[in-house]
Design a protein around this motif. Structure first.
Motif, PDB file in Angstrom:
ATOM      1  N   ILE A  54      48.195  31.091  46.061  1.00 57.56           N
ATOM      2  CA  ILE A  54      48.070  32.361  46.775  1.00 57.56           C
ATOM      3  C   ILE A  54      46.737  32.367  47.522  1.00 57.56           C
ATOM      4  CG2 ILE A  54      47.950  34.870  46.534  1.00 57.56           C
ATOM      5  CD1 ILE A  54      49.521  34.503  43.891  1.00 57.56           C
ATOM      6  N   GLY A  55      46.773  32.561  48.809  1.00 66.94           N
ATOM      7  CA  GLY A  55      45.555  32.606  49.606  1.00 66.94           C
ATOM      8  C   GLY A  55      44.912  31.246  49.798  1.00 66.94           C
ATOM      9  N   GLY A  56      45.660  30.186  49.646  1.00 71.22           N
ATOM     10  CA  GLY A  56      45.120  28.839  49.809  1.00 71.22           C
ATOM     11  C   GLY A  56      45.987  27.836  49.086  1.00 71.22           C
ATOM     12  N   PRO A  57      45.590  26.565  49.093  1.00 68.37           N
ATOM     13  CA  PRO A  57      46.407  25.537  48.431  1.00 68.37           C
ATOM     14  C   PRO A  57      46.477  25.746  46.924  1.00 68.37           C
ATOM     15  CG  PRO A  57      44.597  24.557  49.702  1.00 68.37           C
ATOM     16  CD  PRO A  57      44.409  26.034  49.717  1.00 68.37           C
ATOM     17  N   GLY A  58      47.579  25.309  46.346  1.00 69.35           N
ATOM     18  CA  GLY A  58      47.757  25.394  44.907  1.00 69.35           C
ATOM     19  C   GLY A  58      47.184  24.178  44.192  1.00 69.35           C
ATOM     20  N   PHE A  59      47.092  24.270  42.882  1.00 70.85           N
ATOM     21  CA  PHE A  59      46.642  23.167  42.038  1.00 70.85           C
ATOM     22  C   PHE A  59      47.819  22.199  41.922  1.00 70.85           C
ATOM     23  CE2 PHE A  59      46.195  21.176  37.834  1.00 70.85           C
ATOM     24  CZ  PHE A  59      44.908  20.681  37.931  1.00 70.85           C
ATOM     25  N   ASP A  60      47.611  20.970  42.319  1.00 66.63           N
ATOM     26  CA  ASP A  60      48.678  19.964  42.320  1.00 66.63           C
ATOM     27  C   ASP A  60      48.524  19.059  41.105  1.00 66.63           C
ATOM     28  OD1 ASP A  60      50.654  18.139  42.848  1.00 66.63           O
ATOM     29  OD2 ASP A  60      49.860  17.551  44.817  1.00 66.63           O
ATOM     30  N   ARG A  61      49.371  19.271  40.111  1.00 64.78           N
ATOM     31  CA  ARG A  61      49.304  18.475  38.880  1.00 64.78           C
ATOM     32  C   ARG A  61      49.611  17.002  39.146  1.00 64.78           C
ATOM     33  NH1 ARG A  61      48.845  21.346  34.272  1.00 64.78           N
ATOM     34  NH2 ARG A  61      49.121  23.589  34.427  1.00 64.78           N
ATOM     35  N   VAL A 127      35.240  47.455  41.507  1.00 61.49           N
ATOM     36  CA  VAL A 127      34.698  48.102  42.697  1.00 61.49           C
ATOM     37  C   VAL A 127      35.903  48.448  43.559  1.00 61.49           C
ATOM     38  CG1 VAL A 127      33.113  47.874  44.636  1.00 61.49           C
ATOM     39  CG2 VAL A 127      32.648  46.683  42.512  1.00 61.49           C
ATOM     40  N   GLY A 128      36.435  49.624  43.364  1.00 62.33           N
ATOM     41  CA  GLY A 128      37.654  50.002  44.057  1.00 62.33           C
ATOM     42  C   GLY A 128      38.837  49.377  43.340  1.00 62.33           C
ATOM     43  N   PHE A 129      39.095  48.109  43.577  1.00 58.42           N
ATOM     44  CA  PHE A 129      40.197  47.388  42.940  1.00 58.42           C
ATOM     45  C   PHE A 129      39.980  45.904  43.169  1.00 58.42           C
ATOM     46  CE2 PHE A 129      41.243  48.291  47.296  1.00 58.42           C
ATOM     47  CZ  PHE A 129      41.765  47.110  47.775  1.00 58.42           C
ATOM     48  N   TYR A 130      40.745  45.107  42.458  1.00 53.95           N
ATOM     49  CA  TYR A 130      40.719  43.670  42.697  1.00 53.95           C
ATOM     50  C   TYR A 130      41.899  43.307  43.565  1.00 53.95           C
ATOM     51  CZ  TYR A 130      37.063  42.752  39.351  1.00 53.95           C
ATOM     52  OH  TYR A 130      35.856  42.706  38.714  1.00 53.95           O
ATOM     53  N   LEU A 131      41.651  42.416  44.491  1.00 51.99           N
ATOM     54  CA  LEU A 131      42.756  41.862  45.247  1.00 51.99           C
ATOM     55  C   LEU A 131      43.491  40.917  44.306  1.00 51.99           C
ATOM     56  CD1 LEU A 131      40.687  41.051  48.441  1.00 51.99           C
ATOM     57  CD2 LEU A 131      42.160  43.022  48.064  1.00 51.99           C
ATOM     58  N   SER A 132      44.613  40.388  44.723  1.00 52.37           N
ATOM     59  CA  SER A 132      45.302  39.448  43.851  1.00 52.37           C
ATOM     60  C   SER A 132      44.442  38.207  43.661  1.00 52.37           C
ATOM     61  CB  SER A 132      46.667  39.077  44.440  1.00 52.37           C
ATOM     62  OG  SER A 132      46.484  38.411  45.662  1.00 52.37           O
ATOM     63  N   ALA A 133      44.825  37.407  42.704  1.00 52.90           N
ATOM     64  CA  ALA A 133      44.096  36.162  42.469  1.00 52.90           C
ATOM     65  C   ALA A 133      44.235  35.285  43.701  1.00 52.90           C
ATOM     66  CB  ALA A 133      44.652  35.466  41.239  1.00 52.90           C
ATOM     67  N   LEU A 134      43.111  34.747  44.177  1.00 49.51           N
ATOM     68  CA  LEU A 134      43.113  33.913  45.376  1.00 49.51           C
ATOM     69  C   LEU A 134      42.569  32.539  45.065  1.00 49.51           C
ATOM     70  CD1 LEU A 134      41.813  36.495  48.015  1.00 49.51           C
ATOM     71  CD2 LEU A 134      44.167  35.788  47.607  1.00 49.51           C
ATOM     72  N   SER A 135      42.999  31.558  45.839  1.00 49.37           N
ATOM     73  CA  SER A 135      42.617  30.165  45.651  1.00 49.37           C
ATOM     74  C   SER A 135      41.169  29.926  46.101  1.00 49.37           C
ATOM     75  CB  SER A 135      43.565  29.276  46.456  1.00 49.37           C
ATOM     76  OG  SER A 135      43.279  27.917  46.247  1.00 49.37           O
ATOM     77  N   PHE A 136      40.477  29.083  45.352  1.00 46.59           N
ATOM     78  CA  PHE A 136      39.104  28.689  45.667  1.00 46.59           C
ATOM     79  C   PHE A 136      38.989  27.188  45.403  1.00 46.59           C
ATOM     80  CE2 PHE A 136      34.752  27.846  44.117  1.00 46.59           C
ATOM     81  CZ  PHE A 136      34.026  28.215  45.253  1.00 46.59           C
ATOM     82  N   PRO A 137      38.578  26.383  46.414  1.00 45.39           N
ATOM     83  CA  PRO A 137      38.475  24.935  46.202  1.00 45.39           C
ATOM     84  C   PRO A 137      37.151  24.556  45.536  1.00 45.39           C
ATOM     85  CG  PRO A 137      37.956  25.440  48.480  1.00 45.39           C
ATOM     86  CD  PRO A 137      38.317  26.745  47.810  1.00 45.39           C
TER      87      PRO A 137
END
Length: 163
Positions: A54-61, A127-137
């Motif tokens: 979500i919001g970027g590439p996924g973890f590729d096992r 702080v207001g709300f959290y956005l959904s979980a997003l990808s971070f490399p």
């Protein structure tokens, strides 16, 4: 008995070099330690998991053991613009038996007037709300190999991936 006494030769006084080297080394070690301590006190750890994409590439096992980029997922606070990952600073610890990733909030996060400091429990503020979980490399200096991947935001570190 008469003798002529000769005065003892005076050797010039030398300053021992070893204590000076130890003092200088201790000074620089203390400065380094103080800067690391300051960084740790002004930042907080952020929990993460393997990215679902979500919001970027996924973890590729399938490629995790040979890749030097691990895509993780974090709860993105609404006080930080989506796509601006300068609020996170990864620290990676390599051991023969595991790789530990610890994500910390950065100075950019602490200086952001929209964000407040985490609570005493160490969790990020609402702080207001959290956005959904997003990808971070997270960029690694060496591939995982056959080692599990641990989240260093907990003590003891939590296993997030096992090959």
């Amino acid at each position: 008995m008469t003798g002529t006494a000769t005065p003892a030769a005076r050797r010039p006084r030398t300053i021992p070099l070893v204590p000076i080297v130890i003092i200088v080394a201790a000074f620089f070690a203390g400065m380094f330690g103080a800067s690391r301590l300051s960084t740790m006190l002004n930042s907080h750890t952020v929990s993460w998991g393997p990215s679902a994409g979500i919001g970027g590439p996924g973890f590729d096992r399938a490629t995790a053991q040979t890749s030097t980029v691990v895509n993780v997922e974090v709860q993105w606070p609404s006080c930080v613009n989506t796509g601006d990952d300068s609020w996170l600073t990864p620290e990676v610890s390599y051991m023969p038996w595991s790789v530990t990733i610890t994500l910390r909030t950065s100075a950019a996060y602490a200086a952001n007037p929209k964000c407040s400091k985490p609570g005493p429990d160490g969790k990020l503020p609402m702080v207001g709300f959290y956005l959904s979980a997003l990808s971070f490399p997270v960029h690694l200096s060496e591939p995982l190999g056959n080692r599990p991947l641990l989240d260093g935001s907990t003590s003891p570190a939590t296993e997030r991936y096992r090959p």
